[in-house]
Structures are given as C-alpha cells and as structure tokens.
Design an enzyme around this catalytic site. Structure first.
Site, short mmCIF file in Angstrom:
data_model
loop_
_atom_site.label_atom_id
_atom_site.label_comp_id
_atom_site.label_asym_id
_atom_site.label_seq_id
_atom_site.Cartn_x
_atom_site.Cartn_y
_atom_site.Cartn_z
CG HIS A 98 2.05 2.66 -7.07
ND1 HIS A 98 3.26 1.99 -7.08
CD2 HIS A 98 1.12 1.74 -6.74
CE1 HIS A 98 3.07 0.73 -6.75
NE2 HIS A 98 1.78 0.54 -6.55
CG ASP A 100 6.34 3.86 -5.60
OD1 ASP A 100 5.22 4.03 -6.11
OD2 ASP A 100 6.51 3.55 -4.42
CG ASP A 131 2.46 -3.53 -6.73
OD1 ASP A 131 1.97 -2.40 -6.80
OD2 ASP A 131 2.87 -4.02 -5.66
CD GLU A 165 1.17 1.46 -3.01
OE1 GLU A 165 0.28 0.86 -2.39
OE2 GLU A 165 2.25 0.91 -3.35
CD GLU A 166 4.91 -1.07 -3.60
OE1 GLU A 166 4.68 -1.42 -2.43
OE2 GLU A 166 4.40 -1.64 -4.58
CG ASP A 192 -5.17 2.93 -6.01
OD1 ASP A 192 -4.40 2.66 -6.95
OD2 ASP A 192 -4.75 3.36 -4.90
CG HIS A 438 5.61 -6.61 -2.94
ND1 HIS A 438 5.40 -6.01 -1.74
CD2 HIS A 438 5.01 -5.79 -3.84
CE1 HIS A 438 4.72 -4.88 -1.88
NE2 HIS A 438 4.46 -4.74 -3.18
#
Ligand SMILES: CCCCCCCC/C=C\CCCCCCCC(=O)N[C@@H](Cc1ccccc1)C(=O)O
Ligand code: ZN
Ligand code: ZN
Length: 478
Positions: A98, A100, A131, A165-166, A192, A438
C-alpha cells in the site's frame, strides 16, 4: 528466562546476484540508488491527496510501457497491475502493498525530518519506509528488472497497490477485490506485508528467523460513552461522566484478556522454531502442551510478544468536557482490540461487557471482525513453499517458520479469492524496530531495501518452477 534480548546475534549468509552475475549487480545498484531517490520523493505520490500516478510511470518506464503489463487505476488512487503469463492455464497469484501512510509530525523528535527520505548511516528514514513503501518500490523495481531482462513469466500475476490500507482499505483493496471477482479471478496465493525476518527479537533464539504469517488477528474498535445532564462545577455529583468512564477503561487495562498462547497459529510458529532455541527453551518450546502457560507469562511482559499471547486492549482516544467549570455531560473513549486467533469477536464483546460491568457505560461496536482463517503451510502448499524457497535462495541458513500477523493488512479483504494468504516481507528487524511502525524514526536499511528488490525478483521466477523444492516429499506438476 526472558524472551527478549537487547541485541541481535544472528549471522546471515547472503548470495548477491548469484543467478545473474556482475551485470545484475550493476543494474541492481543503479536501480537501488534510483529507488532510494524515489523513496525520498515518495511523498509526492504516496499520500492519499497527492498520489500522482505519472510519478510511478516515470520511475518504472518498462513496467508502464510493456505489452505484457496491463495497468489500471482503481478508485482513482489505487493501482492494479496484471502481468500476463505465457501459460494462461496456470492459476495466477497476487502481490499486495500500500502507498498510504499514517501521519507523522516533525515535532515528534525524529532524527531526520519524517518526510525527507534522507539517508543516515546506511538507513533511509521516513514515514512509510517500513510500512509500506519499501514493498511498493521493491515490487515495482523487481518487475522493472525482470521486464528489462526480457523474462516472460509463465504464470501470470497481479500486483495490487492500495491507497487507503491505513484506514481499512475500503476504497482501494475492497474495490480491487470487487473488480477481480467480477472478472471471475481466483488466486493461487496472495502475499502482503505483515511479518518479516526477526533477528534478536525473540530472546534465546539462535539467529534470525523468517516468519511467514499464515493468519492475522481479528480486530474491533469499541466506543464507550457515559452521559448525564451538565451541571455547575461548584456542586458536583459524587461521580462524573469522566470519572465513571475513566474507571471503566482502567478496569479494562487492569484486567487484560485471558492468555491464549499456544492455541492459535503462534503455537505452530514456536514449535517450528523450538530446535533453534537454546537449552532449556528448546525443550520448553517443543512441549507447548505442558509449558504454554509458563511461556505466556514470560512473553506477556513485553509489548511485542504480549501481542502473540492474547487479545490486546488499547485505549486510544478519550474525549470529554467543554469548559473547566462545567460538569461534562458526555464522555467517550475508544478502545482498539486485536483479537487472538483462538477467540471470536462475540466472545471479546461479552468479556468487555462483563469487565466494564457498569450499565451507565454504553458500549458500541464501531467495527469488528473475527481473526482471519489460517492458510496452509504444509509441504504441498505452493504459495508458502515458494515464499520459503525464495527466502532460502537469498539466505540459505535462515530458519523459516509459519508466523502470525498481530496487526491487520489489506490481504484480509482477499479471503474470497484465495485460501492461501501470506503476510511477509523479507526485511530484517532487530530489537527496537517494532516501535518504529507508526512510531518515530521509521527507517529501512539499504540492505533491507536491496533485499526487498532481490526477493521479489527471485519470487517472480520461482513462481514459474515446475516442481516444489526437492526436499519436499510430494512433487507437484504445476
Ligand atoms: C504493528 C507492528 C508490530 C511489529 C511486530 C514485530 C515485528 C513483526 C515484523 C514485521 C511486520 C510488521 C508489519 C506490520 C504491518 C502493519 C500494517 C498496519 O499498520 N495495519 C493497520 C491496518 C488498520 C487496521 C484497523 C484500522 C485501520 C488500519 C493496523 O493494523 O492498524
Ligand atoms: Zn502497512
Ligand atoms: Zn500501518
């Protein structure tokens, strides 16, 4: 006998460019530099609001001009690639990543600005490097090479790059799935993000371990709220909305969900790894039927390993009050829970209700879903074995085991398209790296990024092999 250590001890043997020699090495090096630049420029195309598809087209000209590749935008910002195979009778597979990212603030003590993509001491820093832009760029760079080399895959494959995705993937992944369903596609396997190579994170384990997650936890977000008429702060009621709600969330924090270690896919993971643990952990891990409760008590002391032990409870938001001299009429809190494979959403809700145990606290489910099914990892499971083979091609002495993803990924939306869903990227993570997801100082080493490109480059070719590796008892004509 703690399970976490402060330093990695593993030694990794790496064979660079074995198949292609010096030329491949040169191309790889050249492209790595280019890709590092792309990561640096990533913010131009990786944010939801600023997702310029032309940027990718410039960076990967062969991908975007090859007659073998069909590219389409889904829901304006997500990308779906179809790479045509020469043998249409072979079932296709799919890679996911992903574009985003979660937010990052320059005020949060990053060593380098979070959107600079600057390199420091061999690491590319920036929000999304782990990520999940490393995967996005790794997959596209590997596809660019393979096309540049003139390799025609036999087995066709899809690449899906979601843009949300987030925030659940409801526009990106969900619409990609809808399109594929409309076209009658069934996938041999899906790969994934969601797990990786852990080095020094599991204390007592000799060397790094590649954990290919065969499942992921369920999840729910609960909104807890308390209401009462507002009043003057000089004549307070004995209990306020804030006090009642604070006590409820405190009860949830003080009464963690029950230990379930050994009852989900993490059991198989530790049994696979058992022989690599030093004595006496090797004995303990080989006898989970007896020692699981003991191991659970050790693992729960650490935030990362605790996630394998139980359904986790995280109070993430708390809002109340409008003025300092008014008793708040309303207080709300959000609780984010990740559901262990041996539990269901329904059981978790019953448990939360009983722990809160106060009818004044309203409990609402914002969203929730059960843990994902466990994908096969036996010797005849093509996807698992090909991912494993690709890891071993790169790191011949690596221990490879089935694992569990403790967070959630876009792949959960693909469960009607395949029963073989795996979560794995070939990045090597060391103590302290889990907190970068994150968090602050998210970064990828040049080696990890190079490994990513190599891994997908090899995976594309390995998916064309006619037989599963020799060591496997059952031989499959594909
Ligand atoms: C969460 C990271 C833990 C690190 C564990 C230790 C190392 C494990 C190896 C590496 C892989 C970690 C991959 C993590 C992928 C995380 C993907 C993600 O952030 N997903 C979101 C999706 C989501 C779910 C619910 C609401 C909004 C978004 C998430 O799970 O929060
Ligand atoms: Zn992610
Ligand atoms: Zn994430």
């Amino acid at each position: 006998m703690g399970l976490l250590s402060s330093a990695g001890t593993g030694k990794i043997v790496r064979i660079v460019g074995k198949m292609d020699g010096a030329k491949y090495r040169d191309i790889l090096e050249e492209n790595l530099l280019e890709s590092a630049r792309e990561l640096r420029l990533g913010r131009r195309f990786t944010f939801q609001q600023d997702n310029d598809p032309k940027h990718k087209a410039k960076s990967f000209p062969t991908v975007f001009s090859s007659s073998k590749v069909k590219h389409e935008l889904v829901a304006n910002y997500s990308h779906l690639f179809w790479v045509q195979g020469s043998r249409p009778e072979l079932q296709p597979y799919m890679l996911l990543a992903h574009t985003d990212v979660v937010p990052a603030s320059e005020d949060d003590a990053w060593e380098v600005p979070p959107f600079s993509g600057d390199e420091k001491d061999g690491f590319i820093y920036g929000r999304g490097t782990m990520d999940d832009k490393g995967s996005v760029m790794g997959i596209l760079a590997a596809l660019e090479y393979i096309l540049m080399k003139g390799y025609t895959p036999q087995r066709g494959f899809y690449i899906g790059l979601g843009h949300d995705e987030e925030v659940h993937g409801l526009n990106g992944a969900v619409n990609i799935v809808r399109l594929l369903k409309e076209r009658g596609v069934k996938l041999l396997f899906v790969l994934d993000e969601g797990s990786a190579i852990l080095d020094g994170i599991l204390k007592g384990l000799d060397g790094p371990a590649a954990l290919i997650a065969t499942s992921e936890k369920g999840a729910t977000v609960l909104k807890l709220s308390v209401s009462m008429p507002p009043s003057h702060a000089s004549m307070p009621p004995r209990e306020t909305t804030i006090g009642i709600l604070a006590a409820a969330v405190k009860r949830l924090e003080e009464n963690p969900m029950k230990r379930l270690f050994g009852l989900g896919p993490e059991g198989g993971m530790f049994e696979h790894l058992a022989h690599k643990f030093r004595f006496p952990l090797n004995f303990v891990m080989s006898n989970l039927w007896l020692f699981a409760p003991l191991i659970a008590r050790i693992m729960e002391r650490n935030e990362t390993t605790n996630a394998f032990v139980r359904t986790t409870t995280a109070v993430t938001m708390f809002n109340a009050g409008v003025k300092e001299n008014v008793i708040a009429s309303y207080a709300e809190a959000f609780v984010n829970m990740r559901i262990h494979s041996a539990q269901t959403l329904k059981e978790v809700l019953e448990c939360v209700e009983s722990t809160v145990g106060d009818p004044r606290v309203k409990i609402e489910v914002v969203y929730g879903f059960d843990p994902l099914p466990i994908s096969p990892y036996d010797e005849t499971s093509f996807g698992f074995q090909i991912i494993k083979k690709t890891v071993l091609d790169m790191f011949p002495s690596m221990i490879v085991a089935p694992g569990m993803c403790i967070a959630n990924t876009d792949s959960r939306h693909f469960k009607d398209l395949s029963s073989s869903i795996y979560r794995f990227t070939p990045a090597i993570y060391k103590p302290g790296d889990a907190q970068r997801f994150h968090g602050i100082n998210e970064r990828t080493s040049r080696e990890n990024y190079e490994g990513m490109v190599q891994f997908f480059f090899r995976l594309f070719q390995n998916c064309d092999i006619k037989k599963l590796p020799e060591s496997h008892t059952s031989v499959h004509e594909l």
